[in-house]
Design a protein around this motif. Structure first.
Motif, PDB file in Angstrom:
ATOM      1  N   LYS A  24     128.703  76.020  99.818  1.00 46.70           N
ATOM      2  CA  LYS A  24     129.213  75.213 100.815  1.00 46.70           C
ATOM      3  C   LYS A  24     128.628  73.819 101.183  1.00 46.70           C
ATOM      4  CE  LYS A  24     131.797  76.858 103.811  1.00 46.70           C
ATOM      5  NZ  LYS A  24     133.194  76.717 104.105  1.00 46.70           N
ATOM      6  N   VAL A  25     127.468  73.554 100.751  1.00 45.43           N
ATOM      7  CA  VAL A  25     126.705  72.403 100.958  1.00 45.43           C
ATOM      8  C   VAL A  25     127.349  71.465  99.911  1.00 45.43           C
ATOM      9  CG1 VAL A  25     124.636  71.122 100.665  1.00 45.43           C
ATOM     10  CG2 VAL A  25     124.732  72.951 102.270  1.00 45.43           C
ATOM     11  N   GLN A  28     130.899  70.552 100.627  1.00 45.47           N
ATOM     12  CA  GLN A  28     130.894  69.527 101.723  1.00 45.47           C
ATOM     13  C   GLN A  28     130.541  68.006 101.180  1.00 45.47           C
ATOM     14  OE1 GLN A  28     132.688  70.364 104.459  1.00 45.47           O
ATOM     15  NE2 GLN A  28     131.260  69.631 105.612  1.00 45.47           N
ATOM     16  N   ILE A  29     129.669  67.827 100.244  1.00 43.77           N
ATOM     17  CA  ILE A  29     129.054  66.666  99.412  1.00 43.77           C
ATOM     18  C   ILE A  29     130.220  66.133  98.673  1.00 43.77           C
ATOM     19  CG2 ILE A  29     127.407  65.850  97.952  1.00 43.77           C
ATOM     20  CD1 ILE A  29     125.351  67.560  99.088  1.00 43.77           C
ATOM     21  N   ASN A  31     133.620  66.696  98.899  1.00 44.42           N
ATOM     22  CA  ASN A  31     134.568  66.296  99.491  1.00 44.42           C
ATOM     23  C   ASN A  31     134.460  65.380 100.775  1.00 44.42           C
ATOM     24  OD1 ASN A  31     136.387  68.177  98.199  1.00 44.42           O
ATOM     25  ND2 ASN A  31     135.800  69.879  99.593  1.00 44.42           N
ATOM     26  N   SER A  32     133.324  64.920 100.774  1.00 49.51           N
ATOM     27  CA  SER A  32     132.940  64.134 102.046  1.00 49.51           C
ATOM     28  C   SER A  32     133.484  62.703 101.772  1.00 49.51           C
ATOM     29  CB  SER A  32     131.673  64.094 102.571  1.00 49.51           C
ATOM     30  OG  SER A  32     130.657  63.512 101.290  1.00 49.51           O
ATOM     31  N   ASP A  33     133.892  61.893 102.921  1.00 50.52           N
ATOM     32  CA  ASP A  33     133.997  60.207 102.545  1.00 50.52           C
ATOM     33  C   ASP A  33     132.860  59.599 102.852  1.00 50.52           C
ATOM     34  OD1 ASP A  33     135.233  58.187 102.595  1.00 50.52           O
ATOM     35  OD2 ASP A  33     136.108  58.101 104.607  1.00 50.52           O
ATOM     36  N   ASP A  34     132.509  58.829 101.778  1.00 53.29           N
ATOM     37  CA  ASP A  34     131.384  58.127 102.024  1.00 53.29           C
ATOM     38  C   ASP A  34     131.151  56.843 103.060  1.00 53.29           C
ATOM     39  OD1 ASP A  34     132.749  56.668 100.273  1.00 53.29           O
ATOM     40  OD2 ASP A  34     131.357  56.658  98.628  1.00 53.29           O
ATOM     41  N   GLY A  35     132.418  56.682 103.542  1.00 53.57           N
ATOM     42  CA  GLY A  35     132.616  55.516 104.124  1.00 53.57           C
ATOM     43  C   GLY A  35     132.810  54.169 103.905  1.00 53.57           C
ATOM     44  N   SER A  38     137.016  53.093 104.590  1.00 55.12           N
ATOM     45  CA  SER A  38     137.126  53.467 106.028  1.00 55.12           C
ATOM     46  C   SER A  38     138.264  52.727 106.564  1.00 55.12           C
ATOM     47  CB  SER A  38     135.770  53.156 107.163  1.00 55.12           C
ATOM     48  OG  SER A  38     136.174  53.375 108.201  1.00 55.12           O
TER      49      SER A  38
END
Length: 67
Positions: A24-25, A28-29, A31-35, A38
């Protein structure tokens, strides 16, 4: 190893739980948006000088009276 797992069945449960959490972690990493992309930076970094107030009808800002 089989003897240990048969005498301690909670070990197998914990191994599956840890494996699930690690997967899961990692998801999450990935699929995460690193900003960096933005949409909040579309104004070029210029802040508005006056705040936009959403006041209900009939309400106004207080008047600064200097006497």
């Amino acid at each position: 190893m089989i003897k240990f797992v048969t005498t301690h069945p909670d070990y197998l449960f914990l191994m599956f739980l840890i494996f699930f959490v690690v997967i899961k972690v990692i998801i999450q990493i990935i699929n995460s948006d690193d900003g960096r992309s933005s949409g909040d930076d579309s104004d070029g970094g210029i802040l508005e000088p006056d705040p936009v107030l959403d006041l209900p009808p009939g309400v106004s800002l207080p008047i600064d009276r200097k006497t």
